[in-house]
Design a protein around this motif. Structure first.
Motif, mmCIF file in Angstrom:
data_model
loop_
_atom_site.group_PDB
_atom_site.id
_atom_site.type_symbol
_atom_site.label_atom_id
_atom_site.label_comp_id
_atom_site.label_asym_id
_atom_site.label_seq_id
_atom_site.Cartn_x
_atom_site.Cartn_y
_atom_site.Cartn_z
ATOM 1 N N ALA A 66 0.833 -1.211 0.000
ATOM 2 C CA ALA A 66 0.000 0.000 0.000
ATOM 3 C C ALA A 66 0.863 1.255 0.000
ATOM 4 N N SER A 67 1.946 1.232 0.793
ATOM 5 C CA SER A 67 2.841 2.396 0.854
ATOM 6 C C SER A 67 3.534 2.624 -0.488
ATOM 7 N N HIS B 1 2.459 1.763 -3.462
ATOM 8 C CA HIS B 1 1.487 2.264 -4.441
ATOM 9 C C HIS B 1 1.169 3.728 -4.187
ATOM 10 N N ASP B 2 1.094 4.087 -2.908
ATOM 11 C CA ASP B 2 0.841 5.493 -2.560
ATOM 12 C C ASP B 2 2.012 6.362 -3.021
ATOM 13 N N TYR C 46 3.938 5.721 -5.554
ATOM 14 C CA TYR C 46 3.810 5.792 -7.013
ATOM 15 C C TYR C 46 2.858 6.917 -7.423
ATOM 16 N N ARG C 47 1.705 7.009 -6.751
ATOM 17 C CA ARG C 47 0.721 8.056 -7.120
ATOM 18 C C ARG C 47 1.265 9.458 -6.835
ATOM 19 N N GLN C 48 1.985 9.582 -5.726
ATOM 20 C CA GLN C 48 2.533 10.902 -5.375
ATOM 21 C C GLN C 48 3.592 11.334 -6.387
ATOM 22 N N LYS D 48 1.972 12.237 -9.602
ATOM 23 C CA LYS D 48 1.292 13.530 -9.480
ATOM 24 C C LYS D 48 2.291 14.680 -9.627
ATOM 25 N N SER E 87 8.337 7.331 -10.551
ATOM 26 C CA SER E 87 6.986 6.765 -10.357
ATOM 27 C C SER E 87 6.892 5.360 -10.954
#
Length: 423
Positions: A219-220, A222-223, A225-227, A230, A237
Motif C-alpha cells: 500500500a505504501s 502504491h501510494d 507511485y501516485r505521489q 502527481k 513513479s
C-alpha cells in the motif's frame, strides 16, 4: 528410465528375498520348540506357527503361498535331517512322520492368500477369527492324515477340542502381539507428525504476520507511485510502481504457501488428544532434546485437570518452545517442572526451570521479535522468534503469559480460557 526401473526391481527383489529368508529361518527354529499333546513325537504344537503368522504380518511376503510352501519344505527337511542324524530313524519312516507338517504351512498360507490378509490387519478380531479357522483346518488335516490315514487311529472328541483351543490361543496371541507392535509404531508416527505440525503452526503464524507487513508495504509503495506521478516524476513513479508490483507477487506466493500450511495444520487438528497426552509428548520430546545436548535434566509433570483438546498443535507449539528454551537455559544439570491445573475459567500452565534465568530488565522485551541470548560458536545471534511465536499463539487462544524471575531459573505462567482449548 530402464536403469532406474531395473534398480527399483532389484531393491524390491532383495527386500522380498530377505523377508522370505527371515520368515523361513525363524519359523524353522521356532518350530523345534514344541509341546507334544498326542502319542509319539510326530504331531506337535510348536512355536513355528506363531512365528510364521507373526512374520507374515510384520514382513508381508511378495507371494504368501510360495512362502508357505518353502517354509513347510524347510521345516520338514530339518526334522528329517534331525531324525537321521540324532535318532537314526529309517529315512522312509521319518519322511512319513514329518511330511504332513508341510500341509499346515501350505494350507495356512493358502487360506490367507485367498482372503487377502492385508485387508484385515486393522481389524484384529476379524483377523484372529480367520487365523483360528485356517489354523484349525490346517492342524486338522495334518492330524487326520498322520493318525487316521497312515495309522488308522480314531480321532477323538478330546483331540478336536484341543485343536480348537490351541488355534484360539495361538491366533489371538499373535494378533495381540502384532497389534501392540503396530500401535507402538503408530504412536511414534503420530508424535513425529504432531511435532512437525507444531513447527508448521508456528511458521504459519510468523508468515501471517509477515503478510500483514507485506500488505502495508504494498500500500505504501502504491501510494508513493501516485505521489511521484502527481509530481510528474515519471522515472521514479515507474520504479515505485514496479516495486509495488513485485511486492504484490511476493504476497501472492506467500498466500499460496500459507494456504498449504494452514491446510496441513488443520488436518492434524481434526483428531483430538487428551491434554495429558499433549503434555507427555512435550516432556518426551524435551527429554530427547536434553539427551542430544548431553545435559542431565530431570522433568517433573503434575497435572490435576484433563480433557480432550482439538488445539493440540498450538499447545504443542507454545509448550515445546518454552520447555526447549528451559532446556537450553540449564548449563549442565538441572530440573524442569511443569504444573497444569484449572483456576476459575482458565487452565494454567506453569513451567519452571533451574537455568540461568532472565534479567529483570529484559523481561519486558523477551517477547519482541529479534530478542535472543543465544549465539552460535561463531558469535552469530539466533533468530529470536521463539517467544514472539509463543506470545502470538497465546494471543490467538485469548490467553496471557507472565514471567516471574526467581533466585534460580525462570517461571512462565500461561493462562488460557479452558473453553478455548477444551473440545
Amino acid at each position: 528410465m530402464f536403469s532406474i526401473n531395473k534398480v527399483v526391481r532389484q531393491n524390491i527383489f532383495k527386500k522380498n528375498g530377505l523377508a522370505l529368508v527371515l520368515t523361513v529361518f525363524l519359523t524353522v527354529i521356532a518350530s523345534e520348540l514344541k509341546v507334544v499333546p498326542f502319542n509319539g513325537e510326530a504331531f506337535r504344537f510348536g512355536l513355528g506357527s506363531i512365528a510364521f503368522f507373526l512374520l507374515i504380518l510384520t514382513f508381508p511376503p511378495a507371494s504368501l503361498l510360495l512362502t508357505g510352501c518353502i517354509t513347510g519344505i524347510a521345516v520338514v527337511s530339518v526334522r528329517i535331517a534331525g531324525d537321521l542324524l540324532f535318532h537314526l530313524d529309517p529315512f522312509w519312516t521319518s519322511v512319513t512322520n514329518h511330511v504332513p507338517a508341510f500341509l499346515f504351512y501350505f494350507l495356512f498360507a493358502l487360506g490367507f492368500s485367498i482372503v487377502k490378509i492385508e485387508r484385515y490387519k486393522t481389524l484384529p478380531f476379524v483377523l484372529g477369527a480367520w487365523a483360528i479357522g485356517f489354523e484349525f483346518i490346517a492342524n486338522s488335516v495334518e492330524h487326520f492324515i498322520r493318525y487316521w490315514f497312515l495309522n488308522h487311529e480314531i480321532i477323538g472328541l478330546r483331540d478336536w477340542a484341543l485343536l480348537i483351543g490351541v488355534a484360539i490361543f495361538r491366533s489371538y496371541f499373535v494378533v495381540g502381539l502384532y497389534s501392540s507392535i503396530t500401535i507402538t509404531e503408530q504412536k511414534k508416527r503420530v508424535e513425529e507428525m504432531l511435532g512437525v505440525g507444531a513447527e508448521l503452526y508456528s511458521e504459519t503464524l510468523y508468515l501471517q504476520k509477515s503478510m500483514n507487513h507485506i500488505e502495508q508495504i504494498t500500500a505504501s509503495s502504491h501510494d508513493l507511485y501516485r505521489q511521484l506521478k502527481k509530481n510528474e516524476l515519471h522515472l521514479l513513479s515507474v520504479q515505485a510502481l514496479h516495486i509495488a508490483q513485485e511486492i504484490h507477487e511476493v504476497k501472492k506466493d506467500s498466500q499460496r504457501i500459507l494456504a498449504g500450511l494452514q491446510k496441513i495444520t488443520e488436518i492434524k487438528k481434526e483428531t483430538p488428544l487428551l491434554l495429558s497426552d499433549v503434555l507427555q509428548l512435550v516432556i518426551h520430546a524435551n527429554e530427547k532434546y536434553s539427551e542430544l545436548l548431553k545435559k542431565d535434566i530431570s522433568f517433573q509433570l503434575s497435572i490435576s485437570v484433563d480433557f480432550e483438546t482439538d488445539q493440540q498443535i498450538p499447545l504443542l507449539a507454545l509448550l515445546n518452545n518454552i520447555t526447549a528454551n528451559a532446556v537450553e537455559a540449564i548449563i549442565q544439570k538441572g530440573k524442569i517442572e511443569v504444573d497444569v491445573y484449572e483456576e476459575s475459567l482458565n487452565t494454567l500452565f506453569i513451567i519452571k526451570d533451574s537455568g540461568i534465568g532472565i534479567k529483570k530488565e529484559d523481561i519486558s522485551i523477551v517477547f519482541e521479535p529479534g530478542y535472543t541470548t543465544k549465539f552460535n560458536e561463531k558469535g552469530v545471534a539466533a533468530t529470536g522468534i521463539g517467544l514472539s511465536h509463543v506470545k502470538e499463539i497465546i494471543h490467538t487462544l485469548a490467553g496471557k503469559i507472565e514471567i516471574e524471575p526467581c533466585k534460580q531459573g525462570t517461571v512462565f505462567r500461561i493462562h488460557i480460557p479452558t473453553n478455548h482449548i477444551r473440545k
